[in-house]
Motif scaffolding. Structure first.
Motif, PDB file in Angstrom:
ATOM      1  N   ALA A 551      36.126  37.141 -13.178  1.00 13.80           N
ATOM      2  CA  ALA A 551      36.264  37.758 -11.837  1.00 13.80           C
ATOM      3  C   ALA A 551      37.513  37.825 -11.201  1.00 13.80           C
ATOM      4  CB  ALA A 551      35.238  37.288 -11.174  1.00 13.80           C
ATOM      5  N   TRP A 552      37.911  39.079 -11.011  1.00 10.76           N
ATOM      6  CA  TRP A 552      39.398  39.266 -10.671  1.00 10.76           C
ATOM      7  C   TRP A 552      39.489  38.330  -9.239  1.00 10.76           C
ATOM      8  CZ3 TRP A 552      43.388  41.220 -13.094  1.00 10.76           C
ATOM      9  CH2 TRP A 552      42.852  42.244 -14.133  1.00 10.76           C
ATOM     10  N   ASP A 553      38.249  38.396  -8.327  1.00 12.91           N
ATOM     11  CA  ASP A 553      38.516  37.898  -7.051  1.00 12.91           C
ATOM     12  C   ASP A 553      38.032  36.403  -7.000  1.00 12.91           C
ATOM     13  OD1 ASP A 553      38.522  40.570  -6.436  1.00 12.91           O
ATOM     14  OD2 ASP A 553      36.345  40.670  -5.833  1.00 12.91           O
ATOM     15  N   VAL A 554      37.375  35.824  -8.277  1.00 14.29           N
ATOM     16  CA  VAL A 554      36.836  34.343  -8.407  1.00 14.29           C
ATOM     17  C   VAL A 554      37.242  33.939  -9.517  1.00 14.29           C
ATOM     18  CG1 VAL A 554      35.007  32.760  -8.017  1.00 14.29           C
ATOM     19  CG2 VAL A 554      34.979  35.097  -6.803  1.00 14.29           C
ATOM     20  N   LYS A 555      38.629  32.935  -9.688  1.00 12.06           N
ATOM     21  CA  LYS A 555      39.139  32.632 -10.862  1.00 12.06           C
ATOM     22  C   LYS A 555      38.273  31.698 -11.827  1.00 12.06           C
ATOM     23  CE  LYS A 555      41.735  28.666  -9.527  1.00 12.06           C
ATOM     24  NZ  LYS A 555      43.134  27.925  -9.455  1.00 12.06           N
ATOM     25  N   ASN A 556      37.410  31.096 -11.212  1.00 13.69           N
ATOM     26  CA  ASN A 556      36.489  30.266 -12.102  1.00 13.69           C
ATOM     27  C   ASN A 556      35.051  31.020 -12.117  1.00 13.69           C
ATOM     28  OD1 ASN A 556      35.713  29.599  -9.511  1.00 13.69           O
ATOM     29  ND2 ASN A 556      35.442  27.419  -9.845  1.00 13.69           N
ATOM     30  N   LEU A 557      34.779  31.771 -12.101  1.00 20.96           N
ATOM     31  CA  LEU A 557      33.613  32.828 -12.307  1.00 20.96           C
ATOM     32  C   LEU A 557      33.729  33.842 -13.622  1.00 20.96           C
ATOM     33  CD1 LEU A 557      30.764  33.580 -11.623  1.00 20.96           C
ATOM     34  CD2 LEU A 557      31.696  35.177  -9.891  1.00 20.96           C
ATOM     35  N   PHE A 558      33.147  33.455 -14.611  1.00 22.42           N
ATOM     36  CA  PHE A 558      33.215  34.275 -15.724  1.00 22.42           C
ATOM     37  C   PHE A 558      31.663  34.958 -16.023  1.00 22.42           C
ATOM     38  CE2 PHE A 558      36.161  31.352 -15.795  1.00 22.42           C
ATOM     39  CZ  PHE A 558      37.278  31.656 -16.436  1.00 22.42           C
ATOM     40  N   LEU A 559      31.681  36.091 -16.899  1.00 26.25           N
ATOM     41  CA  LEU A 559      30.441  36.774 -17.184  1.00 26.25           C
ATOM     42  C   LEU A 559      30.392  36.851 -18.738  1.00 26.25           C
ATOM     43  CD1 LEU A 559      30.420  40.101 -14.835  1.00 26.25           C
ATOM     44  CD2 LEU A 559      29.140  37.906 -14.813  1.00 26.25           C
ATOM     45  N   ALA A 560      29.394  36.608 -19.391  1.00 27.80           N
ATOM     46  CA  ALA A 560      29.116  36.269 -21.048  1.00 27.80           C
ATOM     47  C   ALA A 560      28.257  37.226 -21.589  1.00 27.80           C
ATOM     48  CB  ALA A 560      29.345  35.050 -21.258  1.00 27.80           C
ATOM     49  N   ASP A 561      27.662  38.108 -20.772  1.00 28.28           N
ATOM     50  CA  ASP A 561      26.475  39.125 -21.384  1.00 28.28           C
ATOM     51  C   ASP A 561      27.043  40.600 -21.678  1.00 28.28           C
ATOM     52  OD1 ASP A 561      26.401  39.849 -18.657  1.00 28.28           O
ATOM     53  OD2 ASP A 561      24.656  38.574 -18.423  1.00 28.28           O
ATOM     54  N   GLY A 562      26.174  41.344 -21.387  1.00 26.39           N
ATOM     55  CA  GLY A 562      26.785  42.720 -21.435  1.00 26.39           C
ATOM     56  C   GLY A 562      27.144  43.488 -20.312  1.00 26.39           C
ATOM     57  N   ALA A 563      27.204  42.692 -18.960  1.00 30.41           N
ATOM     58  CA  ALA A 563      27.525  43.384 -17.893  1.00 30.41           C
ATOM     59  C   ALA A 563      28.972  43.896 -17.817  1.00 30.41           C
ATOM     60  CB  ALA A 563      27.304  42.284 -16.791  1.00 30.41           C
ATOM     61  N   PRO A 564      29.907  43.063 -18.525  1.00 35.51           N
ATOM     62  CA  PRO A 564      31.375  43.603 -18.617  1.00 35.51           C
ATOM     63  C   PRO A 564      31.695  44.688 -19.543  1.00 35.51           C
ATOM     64  CG  PRO A 564      31.236  41.027 -19.001  1.00 35.51           C
ATOM     65  CD  PRO A 564      29.849  41.729 -19.167  1.00 35.51           C
ATOM     66  N   PHE A 565      30.641  45.354 -20.282  1.00 33.91           N
ATOM     67  CA  PHE A 565      31.108  46.166 -21.209  1.00 33.91           C
ATOM     68  C   PHE A 565      31.497  47.529 -20.576  1.00 33.91           C
ATOM     69  CE2 PHE A 565      28.363  45.152 -25.393  1.00 33.91           C
ATOM     70  CZ  PHE A 565      29.126  43.989 -25.229  1.00 33.91           C
ATOM     71  N   PRO A 566      32.588  48.150 -20.798  1.00 36.43           N
ATOM     72  CA  PRO A 566      33.168  49.435 -20.391  1.00 36.43           C
ATOM     73  C   PRO A 566      32.365  50.696 -20.891  1.00 36.43           C
ATOM     74  CG  PRO A 566      34.939  48.248 -20.886  1.00 36.43           C
ATOM     75  CD  PRO A 566      33.619  47.301 -21.567  1.00 36.43           C
ATOM     76  N   SER A 567      31.742  50.348 -22.027  1.00 37.55           N
ATOM     77  CA  SER A 567      31.278  51.306 -23.098  1.00 37.55           C
ATOM     78  C   SER A 567      30.080  50.886 -23.536  1.00 37.55           C
ATOM     79  CB  SER A 567      32.134  52.034 -23.824  1.00 37.55           C
ATOM     80  OG  SER A 567      32.503  50.929 -24.933  1.00 37.55           O
ATOM     81  N   ASN A 580      32.095  38.332 -28.006  1.00 33.91           N
ATOM     82  CA  ASN A 580      32.634  38.122 -26.817  1.00 33.91           C
ATOM     83  C   ASN A 580      32.706  36.811 -25.935  1.00 33.91           C
ATOM     84  OD1 ASN A 580      34.741  39.614 -24.987  1.00 33.91           O
ATOM     85  ND2 ASN A 580      32.871  39.449 -23.571  1.00 33.91           N
ATOM     86  N   ALA A 581      31.211  36.341 -26.198  1.00 39.77           N
ATOM     87  CA  ALA A 581      30.984  35.368 -25.256  1.00 39.77           C
ATOM     88  C   ALA A 581      31.742  33.916 -25.780  1.00 39.77           C
ATOM     89  CB  ALA A 581      29.293  35.006 -25.497  1.00 39.77           C
ATOM     90  N   TRP A 582      31.741  34.052 -27.215  1.00 36.24           N
ATOM     91  CA  TRP A 582      32.569  32.839 -27.838  1.00 36.24           C
ATOM     92  C   TRP A 582      33.964  32.962 -27.289  1.00 36.24           C
ATOM     93  CZ3 TRP A 582      30.668  30.940 -33.183  1.00 36.24           C
ATOM     94  CH2 TRP A 582      31.301  29.925 -33.748  1.00 36.24           C
ATOM     95  N   ARG A 583      34.503  34.197 -27.463  1.00 37.87           N
ATOM     96  CA  ARG A 583      35.990  34.665 -26.943  1.00 37.87           C
ATOM     97  C   ARG A 583      36.124  33.948 -25.342  1.00 37.87           C
ATOM     98  NH1 ARG A 583      39.307  38.520 -24.419  1.00 37.87           N
ATOM     99  NH2 ARG A 583      37.392  39.516 -23.820  1.00 37.87           N
ATOM    100  N   VAL A 584      35.288  34.501 -24.507  1.00 34.21           N
ATOM    101  CA  VAL A 584      35.478  33.866 -23.293  1.00 34.21           C
ATOM    102  C   VAL A 584      35.365  32.325 -23.314  1.00 34.21           C
ATOM    103  CG1 VAL A 584      34.120  34.135 -21.076  1.00 34.21           C
ATOM    104  CG2 VAL A 584      34.376  36.143 -22.173  1.00 34.21           C
ATOM    105  N   ALA A 585      34.213  31.797 -23.860  1.00 33.68           N
ATOM    106  CA  ALA A 585      33.994  30.151 -23.995  1.00 33.68           C
ATOM    107  C   ALA A 585      35.480  29.834 -24.265  1.00 33.68           C
ATOM    108  CB  ALA A 585      33.064  30.043 -24.802  1.00 33.68           C
TER     109      ALA A 585
END
Length: 597
Positions: A551-567, A580-585
């Motif tokens: 999250a741009w606003d919260v540096k220790n908050l991450f999303l690892a499902d389909g919510a961040p998909f821009p397309s 993507n979840a593996w990459r984020v982790a």
């Protein structure tokens, strides 16, 4: 460590809280725990174990209503989904419009492993075009990452979960490196006929990619590629891979799998992660909001114990939301009055689902064929990737994005529907003639389903309803939905294509070939591929999270499902969610090692 109560979780210290246990949550928890982090997983549904709960050998006539669909079992009695569907008692959602074309149907599963227990296991990689669609045609949004950045994680996920398929060298349909995919099953007779007809029309028919083991995983070589330099993790996953058996073609995958032959988070991600001793799981824990510390970082989450109805709060160094795209968005929208991580005003915006349309037909060549071996993986052996990229880029089709075709046929286990709806072929028959007709037409049907890309638009979004709450007292989502002409024209093109294939097979189309795309297209949410709502981007002014799904606003908050998909490419999203979840982790682990989280 293991399955614990909410009270026990309150007494422990964690590096990361992972909300959700499906594709994204399971993968994130697996990666974090295997690489040394102490993880707490919170799952809204009940504990579920497919190794003991899967009806592996029961036939349809052994089920209530012969296994037919009901409101609480939309895919039949034996479907693995627990306490879920488009309607969940006590957990409503609201429509922002009364127009039928603007309705959105929200599928949820309240169980450990979420939808990974039920899904179709189709595991397609997004291609290079799919990460930069705006650059290609000027519509929608580009991802802030490229195919090349995610490709190594596709490799890892495919090796870990087990995906069969082939290498074809087709445009924007990436091949996997040697030694990654499992052998594809042989085509069925109906597949061969469909493939021959598709060839006449210039439509490719190739091996589908599905998360089903056609042979045992390579437990000798893959662990070192999955966890280089981590001997403990390699030993755990090698031992776990030995416990997974190859499919022996007995059971539809949607029931789950007691021999762990297909991918489910409950059989692939969670067992080895639990084996590390660094994962705790609390089930029946409905997360309602992310809490903040005085410095603006996430301090943890507040959840409701579904059994006691008591709230409880847990803390950690970082929070990963992977509750499914819309549930994660709902949690963020409920976390502060204006929505947490919403300085851009984009939270809840740009919801997408897969474009869907289908058509069936009857093929005389398949009537009364001799009984033969049709062993298979209870799903597509072949499929058709999108094949008209050049024509589309030249503006010849009237819609900007493509679709793939899923199809099938064959003599599957007879069920209640096998002899239903034959009147269009028989004119209506009874008694001995009805039985004769049922035998004649059994196995001669084929079906086609298009799965296409939706371009994000500002009319498709969700927000918190100001009045309605669920049975836990948590405000619910209100949906707004609209297809554009790009999607409706695409659905009409699907219908025309399917009819052409059926006719090229010498068959008869069942029902009407719909030329009006607005009537041909499936309702929003009905394909159960919804993504978006907290899209990633390069700029905090027009996105919710950055390229690391932070999250741009919260540096220790991450999303690892389909919510961040821009397309939402025409490829089914689950494999990309896991990669993507593996990459984020991995990014979270790196930040923690550098003491930046």
């Amino acid at each position: 460590m293991g399955f614990i109560t909410a009270d026990a979780a309150l007494k422990s210290q964690y590096d990361v809280i992972v909300v959700g246990s499906g594709a994204g949550g399971g993968q994130a928890a697996y990666t974090l725990a295997m690489e040394g982090a102490r993880v707490l997983m919170l799952e809204a549904g009940r504990r579920y174990d497919p190794t003991t709960e899967t009806p592996m050998f029961q036939t349809p006539e052994q089920a209530p209503l012969r296994g037919w669909i009901t409101t609480d079992k939309p895919f039949g009695f034996y479907d693995a989904t627990v306490d879920g569907g488009w309607e969940v008692p006590g957990e409503p959602y609201v429509q922002g419009s009364t127009k039928a074309s603007e309705q959105f149907n929200w599928w949820r599963a309240r169980m450990l492993g979420g939808r990974t227990n039920h899904w179709g296991r189709i595991s397609l990689r997004n291609g290079p075009y799919d990460f930069k669609p705006r650059t290609r045609d000027g519509l929608g949004f580009d991802w802030p990452i490229s195919y090349e950045e995610l490709a190594p994680y596709y490799d890892k996920v495919e090796m870990l979960i087990g995906v069969y398929g082939s290498k074809e060298g087709l445009e924007n349909t990436p091949d996997s490196p040697d030694g990654v995919l499992l052998p594809a099953p042989k085509p069925l007779v109906s597949d061969l006929l469909i493939g021959r007809a598709g060839g006449k029309l210039g439509i490719p028919m190739v091996a589908c990619h599905r998360a089903v083991l056609t042979e045992q995983l390579d437990w000798k070589r893959s662990p070192a590629r999955l966890h280089p330099g981590n001997a403990a993790a390699q030993a755990i996953i090698a031992a776990d891979m030995k416990k997974r058996a190859a499919c022996f073609w007995a059971t539809p995958c949607g029931r789950g799998c007691s021999i762990r032959a297909n991918y489910q988070s409950t059989t692939v991600h969670l067992p080895p992660a639990l084996e590390t001793g660094r994962l705790d799981i609390v089930t029946d824990a409905m997360v309602r909001e992310v809490t903040l510390a005085k410095n603006g970082n996430a301090s943890g989450v507040i959840a409701v114990d579904r059994k006691t109805r008591r709230d409880f709060q847990v803390t950690a160094r970082a929070v990963v939301l992977a509750a499914s795209a819309l549930e994660s968005v709902r949690i963020l929208l409920n976390s502060t009055p204006a929505g947490l991580a919403n300085s851009s005003g984009k939270l809840g915006k740009y919801l997408m689902d897969t474009v869907g349309s289908d058509l069936s037909g009857q093929i005389p060549l398949l009537e009364n064929i001799p009984p033969h071996n049709e062993d298979g993986v209870a799903g597509g052996h072949l499929y058709s990737p999108w094949w008209l990229y050049k024509e589309q880029l030249a503006g010849k089709l009237g819609f900007a994005r493509g679709y793939h075709i899923e199809f099938g046929g064959g003599r599957h286990m007879p069920e209640l529907s096998t002899a239903m709806g034959l009147e269009w072929l028989t004119g209506g028959s009874y008694g001995a003639k009805f039985k004769e007709d049922a035998r004649r037409y059994y196995g001669s049907m084929v079906y086609f389903a298009g799965r296409g890309e939706m371009i994000p638009n500002e009319h498709s979004y969700c927000e918190i309803d100001p009045v309605i709450k669920d049975k836990w007292g948590i405000p619910v989502l209100r949906f707004h939905w609209r297809w554009s002409e790009h999607e409706t024209r695409q659905a009409a093109h699907m219908q025309k294509t399917f009819a052409q294939i059926i006719e090229a097979m010498g068959g008869r189309v069942q029902g009407r070939v719909e030329t009006d795309g607005s009537k041909a297209i499936a309702a929003g949410g009905s394909i159960i591929h919804e993504v978006g709502g907290a899209i990633m981007g390069d700029n905090p002014r027009d996105s919710v999270v950055n390229k690391w799904c932070q999250a741009w606003d919260v540096k220790n908050l991450f999303l690892a499902d389909g919510a961040p998909f821009p397309s939402n490419a025409d490829k089914n999203p689950t494999l990309t969610i896991m990669a993507n979840a593996w990459r984020v982790a991995d990014h979270i682990l790196d930040r923690m090692r550098r003491k930046e989280l």
